[in-house]
Scaffold this motif. Structure first.
Motif, PDB file in Angstrom:
ATOM      1  N   TYR A   1       0.857  -1.199   0.000  1.00 58.38           N
ATOM      2  CA  TYR A   1       0.000   0.000   0.000  1.00 58.38           C
ATOM      3  C   TYR A   1       0.881   1.233   0.000  1.00 58.38           C
ATOM      4  O   TYR A   1       1.843   1.342   0.757  1.00 58.38           O
TER       5      TYR A   1
ATOM      6  N   SER B   1      -2.570  -3.374   5.435  1.00 58.76           N
ATOM      7  CA  SER B   1      -3.888  -3.581   4.820  1.00 58.76           C
ATOM      8  C   SER B   1      -5.031  -3.260   5.785  1.00 58.76           C
ATOM      9  O   SER B   1      -6.200  -3.285   5.405  1.00 58.76           O
TER      10      SER B   1
ATOM     11  N   ALA C   1      -3.987   0.954  -2.105  1.00 55.50           N
ATOM     12  CA  ALA C   1      -3.191  -0.191  -2.558  1.00 55.50           C
ATOM     13  C   ALA C   1      -2.205   0.193  -3.640  1.00 55.50           C
ATOM     14  O   ALA C   1      -2.456   1.086  -4.456  1.00 55.50           O
TER      15      ALA C   1
END
Length: 414
Positions: free
Chosen positions: A105, A204, A241
């Motif tokens: 990310y 995440s 992302a």
């Protein structure tokens, strides 16, 4: 024949010749068979004792076939364990590759607290070492409640008062977050507000407000209202992302799943003669003719499920270091299981091989004991044969001599 009258000398020589012939026949039989006891009539005690020894040797010899098969079953399982260990090590290597790839990310989820507000000291921003400005600004006494996906919520209070759950520095705040395993880091903004950001290992992770648990999410509530940060081109509270990194991670998920599938098929293929110790079958071996000496080797189910492993989902797993570490933990536990089973299997294999050698040696002892009771000494019997042949020749000559007196009478009659 009762009608024939033999002289005493002739009869004596005839008896001697018959005895010699019987002994010669016995000796020749021993030489031909190699045994001095061929039937129970020769020596009942030795015959039946030797027969019992031979029968036991035969029974144990029959067991050797099943013992040999048992050794091969164990060898097949050991071969399977070796292959499974290699596959598990490969799976761990793939998971470790996730830790070595770039962060999945570009921007991680974050949220900010309210800055100190109010008149006078209440609105004065604190420092990283003193968030509340000695307890005078409006952050003093504010609480942050963090609700993870699973487990209990964690409450952290910003306060200059020393007490359990209270913090008054960024370092103390981060220590509390780390101890709770929340995957967040805290930092101080220039206006005195506290920024909460997902850690690199939990890149995440999603942040929300409130106290409702959700997968891969930390819900934030408390008296200090948190505001979710919206990244450019993203959604508030969610990380942004990196497409290239996520493509690599998705590829690693696919590779990992292929390994998991091979673990299951390898476990299923590690069988011999219909017995698979790695797929739930047990092995029972009998070592003696009475069936009282046995060994049972319990089987295990070491397919992927039995080892605590399972396929991963692209877009859900391997998204960050935390998910990779979770997989590594499971793979390491599976590796430890395999090593423990290999040790137990090796011990059982040693026992079976020792008993196999013992059975072979015992068969030799039994057969030797039987031979000692029944076998003839060929040298002795050969010498006896020669002596008896000579005696037979002498007896024939003696019989001829004993008949000479009657032959003289025959001459007179002529």
């Amino acid at each position: 024949m009762s009608g024939i009258v033999l002289s005493a000398a002739v009869r004596q020589n005839l008896l001697s010749l018959q005895s010699t012939a019987a002994l010669l026949a016995t000796t020749q039989n021993r030489l031909a068979s190699g045994k001095k006891v061929n039937t129970a009539l020769d020596n009942p005690t030795n015959f039946f004792t030797a027969q019992g020894l031979d029968n036991r040797a035969s029974d144990i010899n029959n067991l050797l076939d099943s013992i040999s098969n048992g050794v091969q079953v164990l060898q097949a399982a050991n071969t399977g364990l070796t292959s499974l260990q290699q596959l598990v090590d490969t799976a761990r290597s793939i998971a470790n590759q996730v830790l070595q790839t770039t962060t999945g990310y570009t921007v991680k989820a974050s949220a900010t607290s309210l800055a100190p507000t109010g008149v006078g000291p209440l609105g004065v921003a604190g420092t990283t070492a003193d968030l509340t400005n000695a307890g005078t600004n409006s952050l003093n006494g504010k609480t942050f409640i963090f609700t993870p996906a699973t487990g209990a919520a964690t409450t952290i209070t910003v306060s200059s008062t020393v007490a359990a759950g209270n913090v008054n520095s960024i370092d103390a705040f981060n220590d509390a977050l780390s101890t709770a395993g929340l995957g967040l880091t805290a930092s101080l903004a220039s206006n005195g507000s506290i920024t909460l950001t997902s850690a690199n290992d939990n890149a995440s992770q999603i942040l929300t407000t409130g106290n409702t648990p959700a997968a891969n999410t930390i819900a934030i509530s408390g008296t200090d209202t948190a505001t979710l940060v919206t990244p450019a081109g993203g959604v508030a509270g969610k990380p942004l992302a990196d497409p290239n990194s996520q493509t690599v991670r998705a590829s690693l998920v696919s590779q990992y799943n292929n390994i998991i599938a091979q673990i299951t098929t390898t476990s299923q293929d590690a069988s011999f003669n219909g017995i698979n110790l790695l797929f739930g079958d047990d092995l029972k071996l009998t070592f003696n003719e009475t069936g009282k000496s046995t060994l049972t080797v319990p089987g295990v189910t070491y397919d992927a499920t039995g080892l605590g492993l399972g396929p991963l989902a692209a877009g859900t797993d391997f998204l960050d270091n935390s998910s990779a570490n979770a997989v590594i933990t499971k793979v390491t536990a599976a590796s430890n299981q395999l090593r423990s089973e290999a040790s137990a299997l090796g011990s059982n294999l040693s026992i079976v091989q020792i008993r196999q050698d013992f059975a072979k040696n015992l068969i030799n002892v039994l057969q030797t004991g039987s031979a000692n009771l029944t076998l003839a000494d060929s040298n002795e019997e050969a010498a006896n044969s020669q002596a008896l042949s000579t005696r037979q020749s002498i007896a024939v000559s003696a019989l001829a001599l004993s008949n000479q007196s009657q032959q003289s009478v025959l001459q007179l009659l002529r």
